[in-house]
Design a protein around this motif. Structure first.
Motif, PDB file in Angstrom:
ATOM      1  N   SER A 181       0.846  -1.191   0.000  1.00 51.27           N
ATOM      2  CA  SER A 181       0.000   0.000   0.000  1.00 51.27           C
ATOM      3  C   SER A 181       0.881   1.242   0.000  1.00 51.27           C
ATOM      4  O   SER A 181       2.060   1.192   0.330  1.00 51.27           O
ATOM      5  CB  SER A 181      -0.900   0.015   1.249  1.00 51.27           C
ATOM      6  OG  SER A 181      -0.126   0.240   2.411  1.00 51.27           O
ATOM      7  N   MET A 182       0.301   2.383  -0.348  1.00 50.48           N
ATOM      8  CA  MET A 182       1.053   3.637  -0.307  1.00 50.48           C
ATOM      9  C   MET A 182       1.352   4.043   1.134  1.00 50.48           C
ATOM     10  O   MET A 182       2.396   4.634   1.413  1.00 50.48           O
ATOM     11  CB  MET A 182       0.271   4.739  -1.021  1.00 50.48           C
ATOM     12  CG  MET A 182       0.167   4.531  -2.532  1.00 50.48           C
ATOM     13  SD  MET A 182       1.793   4.572  -3.375  1.00 50.48           S
ATOM     14  CE  MET A 182       2.181   2.799  -3.481  1.00 50.48           C
ATOM     15  N   GLU A 183       0.463   3.691   2.046  1.00 46.43           N
ATOM     16  CA  GLU A 183       0.730   3.952   3.458  1.00 46.43           C
ATOM     17  C   GLU A 183       1.944   3.156   3.919  1.00 46.43           C
ATOM     18  O   GLU A 183       2.789   3.647   4.673  1.00 46.43           O
ATOM     19  CB  GLU A 183      -0.488   3.592   4.300  1.00 46.43           C
ATOM     20  CG  GLU A 183      -0.318   3.868   5.781  1.00 46.43           C
ATOM     21  CD  GLU A 183      -1.535   3.464   6.596  1.00 46.43           C
ATOM     22  OE1 GLU A 183      -1.524   3.712   7.816  1.00 46.43           O
ATOM     23  OE2 GLU A 183      -2.483   2.908   6.013  1.00 46.43           O
ATOM     24  N   GLY A 184       2.027   1.903   3.450  1.00 42.68           N
ATOM     25  CA  GLY A 184       3.173   1.076   3.788  1.00 42.68           C
ATOM     26  C   GLY A 184       4.459   1.616   3.201  1.00 42.68           C
ATOM     27  O   GLY A 184       5.512   1.608   3.844  1.00 42.68           O
ATOM     28  N   LEU A 185       4.403   2.110   1.950  1.00 43.33           N
ATOM     29  CA  LEU A 185       5.579   2.692   1.315  1.00 43.33           C
ATOM     30  C   LEU A 185       6.043   3.923   2.082  1.00 43.33           C
ATOM     31  O   LEU A 185       7.243   4.099   2.341  1.00 43.33           O
ATOM     32  CB  LEU A 185       5.274   3.057  -0.139  1.00 43.33           C
ATOM     33  CG  LEU A 185       6.383   3.806  -0.885  1.00 43.33           C
ATOM     34  CD1 LEU A 185       7.670   2.994  -0.930  1.00 43.33           C
ATOM     35  CD2 LEU A 185       5.930   4.178  -2.295  1.00 43.33           C
ATOM     36  N   ALA A 186       5.109   4.795   2.453  1.00 40.39           N
ATOM     37  CA  ALA A 186       5.465   6.002   3.208  1.00 40.39           C
ATOM     38  C   ALA A 186       6.126   5.629   4.532  1.00 40.39           C
ATOM     39  O   ALA A 186       7.118   6.249   4.940  1.00 40.39           O
ATOM     40  CB  ALA A 186       4.220   6.856   3.445  1.00 40.39           C
ATOM     41  N   SER A 187       5.592   4.617   5.189  1.00 40.71           N
ATOM     42  CA  SER A 187       6.161   4.169   6.455  1.00 40.71           C
ATOM     43  C   SER A 187       7.583   3.655   6.265  1.00 40.71           C
ATOM     44  O   SER A 187       8.481   3.955   7.061  1.00 40.71           O
ATOM     45  CB  SER A 187       5.283   3.076   7.064  1.00 40.71           C
ATOM     46  OG  SER A 187       5.851   2.560   8.248  1.00 40.71           O
ATOM     47  N   LEU A 188       7.799   2.893   5.209  1.00 40.95           N
ATOM     48  CA  LEU A 188       9.119   2.337   4.944  1.00 40.95           C
ATOM     49  C   LEU A 188      10.117   3.436   4.586  1.00 40.95           C
ATOM     50  O   LEU A 188      11.248   3.455   5.086  1.00 40.95           O
ATOM     51  CB  LEU A 188       9.032   1.315   3.812  1.00 40.95           C
ATOM     52  CG  LEU A 188      10.117   0.238   3.754  1.00 40.95           C
ATOM     53  CD1 LEU A 188      10.162  -0.556   5.047  1.00 40.95           C
ATOM     54  CD2 LEU A 188       9.879  -0.695   2.585  1.00 40.95           C
TER      55      LEU A 188
END
Length: 265
Positions: A181-188
């Motif tokens: 997800s884009m939320e996951g990418l931002a977190s990473l």
């Protein structure tokens, strides 16, 4: 009946009641926990399938892991030894309860580690919101260049690393994922030194995607073979059709009010 009761406790482990500024402990705790001074020259801190293992880490690093806050300037206070003294730590569940532990969310596991630090280090903290420079992850003018993931490639939320998707490759200058997800990418991206700031998802994209990102790390010697490699900012735009724009955001910070060195096991 015993198993059903334990599963019920797992479901309510995230419910923390704040009373007079203090947090109650989660209902589930590690069956075995050992903490001792470390003589290791290196360090390691990672979750396992049944708990946590750490070698040569400071209380500062353990607090970062327990609260999921990894930027150093978001953690303050505490005694002088908080970042100097090193420890080895092992935290484990009973074998019979490992399957229940694997079903917990990342936040539930963090709460268990928080309780361990409160017990062994007499740790007391409070939270403060502060404004920090950040990056907003947005869609570039050219549009997103993302491939939608298939159902078989996605993984459920709450996996052991807390990332909404599967990381298939991760090394300096290379990230390959499936079902992300884009939320996951931002977190990473928030944890990458090449980015250096908190990243907040502002793409508006709600799907899950497969992609590979390659860039030239900016904190190592650049060889002739990778001298022409793009920065992570350029790679995000060219490979993913996304962009990191300077922004500001309010972030949770941790202030250590009290901590004591633990007694040896």
């Amino acid at each position: 009946m015993k198993r059903a009761t334990f599963q019920l406790l797992a479901c309510i482990a995230t419910c923390i009641t704040v009373i007079n500024g203090q947090q109650t402990r989660p209902s589930i705790t590690f069956a075995v926990s050992t903490v001792k001074p470390s003589q290791s020259q290196g360090w390691r801190l990672q979750p396992t399938l049944n708990g946590y293992t750490a070698m040569g880490v400071s209380l500062f690093q353990m607090i970062q892991e327990a609260y999921g806050i990894y930027q150093p300037d978001r953690l303050s206070g505490g005694p002088a030894w908080i970042d100097a003294s090193k420890f080895d730590l092992e935290a484990k569940m009973e074998d019979a309860d490992v399957s229940v532990y694997r079903g917990l969310t990342l936040e539930q596991r963090h709460q268990m580690l928080q309780a361990l630090l409160a017990d062994r280090f007499k740790l007391v903290v409070h939270h403060e919101l502060k404004e920090f420079p950040a990056y907003a992850l947005v869609v570039a003018k050219s549009g997103p260049k993302l491939h939608a993931a298939t159902l078989e490639q996605t993984t459920p939320d709450g996996d052991i690393k807390g990332i909404t998707g599967l990381v298939t490759q991760s090394q300096r200058g290379l990230l390959a994922v499936q079902g992300f997800s884009m939320e996951g990418l931002a977190s990473l991206l928030s944890g990458y030194g090449d980015v250096g700031r908190k990243v907040v998802d502002k793409t508006g994209l709600k799907g899950r995607y497969d992609f590979t990102l390659r860039w030239a790390p900016n904190d190592r010697a650049i060889t002739a073979s990778d001298a022409s490699g793009p920065s992570i900012f350029t790679a995000i735009q060219e490979d993913l059709g996304l962009k990191l724009e300077p922004s500001r955001t309010m972030l949770d910070t941790i202030v250590v009010d009290h901590a004591e060195k633990p007694t040896e096991n």
